[in-house]
Design an enzyme around this catalytic site. Structure first.
Site, short mmCIF file in Angstrom:
data_model
loop_
_atom_site.label_atom_id
_atom_site.label_comp_id
_atom_site.label_asym_id
_atom_site.label_seq_id
_atom_site.Cartn_x
_atom_site.Cartn_y
_atom_site.Cartn_z
N ARG A 136 -8.56 -0.01 4.65
CA ARG A 136 -7.70 1.02 4.06
C ARG A 136 -6.39 0.42 3.59
O ARG A 136 -5.75 0.95 2.67
CB ARG A 136 -7.32 2.09 5.12
CG ARG A 136 -8.43 3.01 5.48
CD ARG A 136 -7.93 4.05 6.44
NE ARG A 136 -7.13 5.02 5.69
CZ ARG A 136 -7.01 6.29 6.03
NH1 ARG A 136 -7.61 6.75 7.11
NH2 ARG A 136 -6.27 7.11 5.32
N LYS B 276 0.84 -1.22 0.00
CA LYS B 276 0.00 0.00 0.00
C LYS B 276 0.87 1.27 0.00
O LYS B 276 0.63 2.20 -0.76
CB LYS B 276 -0.90 -0.01 1.23
CG LYS B 276 -1.65 1.30 1.43
CD LYS B 276 -2.23 1.48 2.81
CE LYS B 276 -1.27 1.72 3.92
NZ LYS B 276 -1.26 2.99 4.61
N ASN B 277 1.89 1.29 0.86
CA ASN B 277 2.66 2.52 1.01
C ASN B 277 3.63 2.79 -0.14
O ASN B 277 4.30 3.83 -0.16
CB ASN B 277 3.38 2.54 2.37
CG ASN B 277 2.38 2.78 3.51
OD1 ASN B 277 1.26 3.22 3.27
ND2 ASN B 277 2.78 2.47 4.74
N ASP C 183 4.67 0.32 11.81
CA ASP C 183 3.43 -0.22 11.25
C ASP C 183 3.17 -1.67 11.66
O ASP C 183 2.14 -2.25 11.31
CB ASP C 183 3.44 -0.11 9.71
CG ASP C 183 3.34 1.33 9.26
OD1 ASP C 183 2.98 2.19 10.08
OD2 ASP C 183 3.64 1.60 8.08
N CYS D 99 -4.29 8.14 9.43
CA CYS D 99 -4.70 7.42 10.63
C CYS D 99 -4.57 8.35 11.84
O CYS D 99 -3.64 9.14 11.93
CB CYS D 99 -3.86 6.18 10.81
SG CYS D 99 -4.51 4.79 9.88
N ARG E 143 0.34 14.81 13.01
CA ARG E 143 1.30 14.35 11.99
C ARG E 143 1.72 15.55 11.14
O ARG E 143 1.12 15.87 10.13
CB ARG E 143 0.68 13.24 11.16
CG ARG E 143 0.45 11.99 11.99
CD ARG E 143 -0.19 10.89 11.22
NE ARG E 143 0.71 10.25 10.28
CZ ARG E 143 0.34 9.26 9.48
NH1 ARG E 143 -0.89 8.79 9.52
NH2 ARG E 143 1.19 8.71 8.63
#
Ligand code: EPU
Length: 416
Positions: free
Chosen positions: A397, A22-23, A306, A117, A122
């Site tokens: 997600r 995903k990232n 993560d 999230c 952030r």
């Protein structure tokens, strides 16, 4: 509202295929804004953050088509900067990559603060300081960030104060169309950063990494290319923790074992058997009660933030327990109260959690963010009785078909 129902204590056996990362997928999708013609991106995970990123680009005028379930063709030749879906931008951290690509292509960008999230503040100060170092002017006003450049962005040197995945990728994106050499120092070394570099190099840049220094030789004419995204190392680690709590033996396929090399010895130390027949798969066997461990989250190749909540769940099931010291996101502990609802014995102090060996039983628990949600699924798989995990949207997600994959391994799990 969808929930995940789990009947715990089923051993896991069989084979699971890991999806694309995903990232990596998110910045590569946004990086397609930098290139002319069509990019064909393979191994794209079916997760809602990807769907929303593609929606942002489509609404800006991009032509987005799926070739098959995991291959997407994107052409951004006709995009404009007038129609940016600020609602979606404010929900996703990865939308911060719009700053780098639009600045590089249009010389200006105005977006709301990127969301993501909810585990605390952030900031994007590293991104903005970086853009300033190559000639951009950044103004933060009324919840919007406005970045402009009078002339073209200049090549040169960018020194990041903090190791940041997002800021590193944004600096690469911003300098990709600049003729000349840009040196970016103190960069993140996560595989997803290198994935973006490899995609852009296919499209015509010449970007090299020497440890934490990245050198970008940009080009004003990049062309779309076919590119396959790396497998998701965090998804692979999550399935290792699942088998750690349930016991059993599974094969994890479509991975890059090199991305996991700093973590696999930890699982072996704890008592799992891990065997790798080739560079793309591992067999994980967990038959005995594992011993505990103490970890500290660090930038790659350190222990990934993560994977923090999933690992805390695993520690509950060990002899001796352990601790997780969170150095990247000090607010990433909302899952602790949920694990306590299941009987978990955890004690949080500042940015560290101590986890005692616990007897977990099923409960109704709330996913509070993506990885916290995954951690609660891990905990539920090993717990006695039935659990219901609420707020499934967070899990969707970033995990493709987690329920389907676990149920194919023998877990009793379904979406209700
Ligand atoms: N930071 C700043 N200023 C900045 C940027 C970051 O102080 O301008 C700080 C952060 O607060 C944090 C540290 O630097 O303490 C590292 O943050 P980083 O920028 O690396 O995180 P990110 O780019 O916002 C990405 C992933 C996260 C993952 C982190 C760390 C995406 C879309 N997100 O976030 O993924 O946790 O890197 O590896 O790629 C997830 O997948 O669940 C997730 C949250």
């Amino acid at each position: 509202m969808e929930k995940i129902f789990v009947q715990g204590r089923e051993k896991l056996y069989g084979s699971v295929e890991i999806s694309g990362m995903k990232n990596s997928a998110l910045p590569i999708i946004f990086a397609s804004v930098l290139v002319k013609g069509e990019s064909i991106i393979e191994n794209v995970p079916i997760v809602s953050d990807v769907h929303n990123s593609l929606k942002i680009l489509s609404e800006m005028g991009a032509d987005v088509k799926y070739e098959d379930l995991h291959t997407v063709r994107i052409c951004t030749d006709n995009i404009g900067i007038e129609k940016i879906n600020m609602g979606l931008v404010s929900k996703m951290r990865a939308s911060s990559y719009l700053m780098g690509v639009l600045l590089a292509r249009f010389g200006k960008v105005r977006i709301v603060y990127p969301g993501g999230c909810n585990f605390g503040h952030r900031p994007i100060d590293e991104h903005l300081k970086g853009f300033s170092q190559i000639g951009a002017e950044c103004i933060e006003k009324n919840g919007f960030v406005e970045i402009t450049t009078n002339k073209k962005l200049k090549s040169g040197e960018i020194i990041l104060d903090k190791i940041s995945v997002g800021a590193t990728i944004n600096m690469i994106l911003a300098s990709a169309l600049t003729d000349g050499k840009t040196v970016i120092r103190n960069t993140a070394r996560e595989p997803h950063v290198d994935d973006v570099i490899y995609y852009l190099n296919r499209c015509g840049t010449n970007i090299k990494r020497h440890n934490d220094v990245i050198i970008v030789y940009g080009s004003s004419s990049l062309y779309g290319a076919r590119y396959r995204i790396f497998p998701d190392m965090i998804e692979a680690l999550t399935y290792i923790s699942c088998v750690g709590v349930t016991k059993g033996a599974i094969e994890i396929k479509n991975i890059r074992t090199s991305h996991l090399r700093s973590l696999l010895p930890l699982f072996e130390y704890m008592g799992m058997d891990i065997y790798s027949a080739n560079k793309k798969a591992i067999n994980v066997r967990s038959m005995i009660k594992l011993c505990g461990s103490h970890v500290r989250t660090m930038p790659y190749p350190g222990f990934p933030t993560d994977f923090h909540p999933q690992f805390s769940s695993l520690l509950c099931y060990t002899n001796g327990g352990g601790s997780v010291d969170e150095t990247i996101f000090p607010g990433r502990f909302a899952y602790v109260n949920e694990l306590k609802k299941m009987g978990g014995k955890l004690e949080k102090t500042d940015s560290k959690v101590f986890i005692m060996p616990s007897y977990l039983y099923g409960a109704e628990i709330d996913a509070t963010d993506l990885r916290a949600g995954a951690g609660l699924v891990v905990a539920s798989l090993g717990a006695e009785g039935e659990s219901t995990v609420n707020n499934v949207g967070y899990i969707l997600r970033g995990y493709e078909d987690m329920v389907g994959k676990l149920s194919s391994l023998g877990a009793i799990i379904k979406i209700i």
